[in-house]
Motif scaffolding. Structure first.
Motif, PDB file in Angstrom:
ATOM      1  N   GLN A 104       0.860  -1.188   0.000  1.00 14.38           N
ATOM      2  CA  GLN A 104       0.000   0.000   0.000  1.00 14.38           C
ATOM      3  C   GLN A 104       0.894   1.235   0.000  1.00 14.38           C
ATOM      4  O   GLN A 104       2.028   1.172   0.495  1.00 14.38           O
ATOM      5  CB  GLN A 104      -0.838   0.086   1.294  1.00 14.38           C
ATOM      6  N   CYS A 118      -4.382  -1.056  -2.909  1.00  8.98           N
ATOM      7  CA  CYS A 118      -3.647  -2.165  -2.297  1.00  8.98           C
ATOM      8  C   CYS A 118      -3.364  -3.199  -3.383  1.00  8.98           C
ATOM      9  O   CYS A 118      -4.238  -3.468  -4.229  1.00  8.98           O
ATOM     10  CB  CYS A 118      -4.518  -2.768  -1.201  1.00  8.98           C
ATOM     11  N   LEU A 128     -10.483 -10.602   1.146  1.00 11.97           N
ATOM     12  CA  LEU A 128      -9.627  -9.418   1.281  1.00 11.97           C
ATOM     13  C   LEU A 128     -10.362  -8.423   2.160  1.00 11.97           C
ATOM     14  O   LEU A 128     -11.570  -8.220   2.017  1.00 11.97           O
ATOM     15  CB  LEU A 128      -9.303  -8.834  -0.096  1.00 11.97           C
ATOM     16  N   TRP A 176     -10.521  -4.681   4.596  1.00 13.73           N
ATOM     17  CA  TRP A 176     -10.061  -3.336   4.911  1.00 13.73           C
ATOM     18  C   TRP A 176     -10.335  -3.062   6.383  1.00 13.73           C
ATOM     19  O   TRP A 176     -11.462  -3.213   6.861  1.00 13.73           O
ATOM     20  CB  TRP A 176     -10.772  -2.281   4.060  1.00 13.73           C
ATOM     21  N   TYR A 218     -15.167  -6.322   3.998  1.00 10.04           N
ATOM     22  CA  TYR A 218     -14.357  -7.350   3.366  1.00 10.04           C
ATOM     23  C   TYR A 218     -15.065  -7.784   2.092  1.00 10.04           C
ATOM     24  O   TYR A 218     -16.256  -7.553   1.896  1.00 10.04           O
ATOM     25  CB  TYR A 218     -14.119  -8.543   4.293  1.00 10.04           C
ATOM     26  N   VAL A 251     -15.714  -1.071  -2.325  1.00  6.16           N
ATOM     27  CA  VAL A 251     -14.525  -1.884  -2.508  1.00  6.16           C
ATOM     28  C   VAL A 251     -14.540  -2.429  -3.925  1.00  6.16           C
ATOM     29  O   VAL A 251     -15.553  -2.971  -4.383  1.00  6.16           O
ATOM     30  CB  VAL A 251     -14.486  -3.056  -1.503  1.00  6.16           C
ATOM     31  N   SER A 308      -9.095  -1.881  -4.038  1.00  6.21           N
ATOM     32  CA  SER A 308      -9.174  -0.472  -3.669  1.00  6.21           C
ATOM     33  C   SER A 308     -10.363  -0.232  -2.739  1.00  6.21           C
ATOM     34  O   SER A 308     -11.350  -0.963  -2.762  1.00  6.21           O
ATOM     35  CB  SER A 308      -9.276   0.429  -4.900  1.00  6.21           C
ATOM     36  N   CYS A 332      -4.995  -2.888   4.455  1.00  4.11           N
ATOM     37  CA  CYS A 332      -5.502  -3.921   3.569  1.00  4.11           C
ATOM     38  C   CYS A 332      -4.960  -5.250   4.090  1.00  4.11           C
ATOM     39  O   CYS A 332      -3.801  -5.321   4.515  1.00  4.11           O
ATOM     40  CB  CYS A 332      -4.991  -3.601   2.166  1.00  4.11           C
ATOM     41  N   ASP A 351      -5.042  -9.698   3.481  1.00  5.80           N
ATOM     42  CA  ASP A 351      -5.324 -10.786   2.568  1.00  5.80           C
ATOM     43  C   ASP A 351      -5.424 -12.071   3.388  1.00  5.80           C
ATOM     44  O   ASP A 351      -4.653 -12.264   4.326  1.00  5.80           O
ATOM     45  CB  ASP A 351      -4.157 -10.844   1.570  1.00  5.80           C
TER      46      ASP A 351
END
Lengths: 110, 115
Positions: free
Chosen positions: A6, A22, A32, A34, A48, A63, A73, A89, A91
């Protein structure tokens, strides 16, 4: 191993939209996320997205996921001073642990 | 880039025993390290902030005698869950910062299961 990147800083004017980007490297990601961190606080889960989705909208948050480019993003519409924080961000591959990015510090200018 | 190694990634322990989780910064000096705990599908709760050479600052509601944090060097912080109980089962993750205005680097997390 897996890497999540990021930009460290973003400044926007109040009322404008913010876009925090990201990138990640693991193509087998399941979810994924945030997260938002305000000063002195823990990480608050904002939203998410499941890896088979392209877009998710939740009030002022949008998102976008481009799985081909491994790009995620977070767009914040009508950014307010209360949105000033660090945004992470993350994963997650099913069955494995999380991988976080370094965080983007969003500053909202009046 | 900066790397934080967290070990172990998974641990199963018996109720009443203690578990130590290590967080190491591999290629930078971490003056400050943070310990978080996450419950399934929830946010990461900040447990404590540790500064090298001084006592950790615990967040409200976190038992300092149960979750012992030691930050003895600029590259190592440890979290010991003492007398673990099943309700301590969770995902624990650490992060570190080299200095202000640098990004945070997270460990890969430790999934603790107490049986």
């Amino acid at each position: 191993g897996e890497d999540v990147e990021q930009s460290l800083f973003l400044s926007v004017r109040e009322g404008d939209s913010s876009v925090i980007n990201c990138t990640y490297t693991d193509s087998s990601s399941t979810y994924l996320y945030w997260y938002k961190q305000e000063p002195g606080a823990g990480l608050q889960l904002l939203t998410y997205i499941f890896s088979n989705m392209d877009m998710k909208q939740d009030q002022r948050l949008t998102v976008l996921l481009n799985k081909k480019d491994k790009h995620l993003s977070l767009r914040i519409a009508d950014t307010q001073t209360g949105d000033s924080a660090i945004y992470f961000c993350a994963d997650h591959v099913e069955g494995q642990n999380f991988v976080f990015g370094p965080g983007t510090r969003l500053s909202v200018l009046p | 880039g900066a790397v934080v190694s967290q070990h172990p990634s998974r641990v199963i322990c018996k109720s009443g025993t203690s578990v130590k989780i290590e967080c190491r910064s591999l290629d930078f000096q971490a003056t400050t390290m943070f310990w978080y705990r996450q419950f399934p599908k929830q946010s990461l709760m900040l447990m404590a902030t540790s500064n090298e050479g001084s006592k950790a600052t615990y967040e409200q509601g976190v038992e300092k005698d149960k979750f012992l944090i030691n930050h003895a060097s600029l590259t190592l912080s440890t979290l010991t869950v003492t007398s673990a109980h099943p309700e301590d089962s969770s995902f624990y993750i650490c992060s570190a910062r080299e200095r202000t205005n640098y990004g945070y680097t997270f460990g890969s997390g430790t999934r603790l299961t107490v049986v």
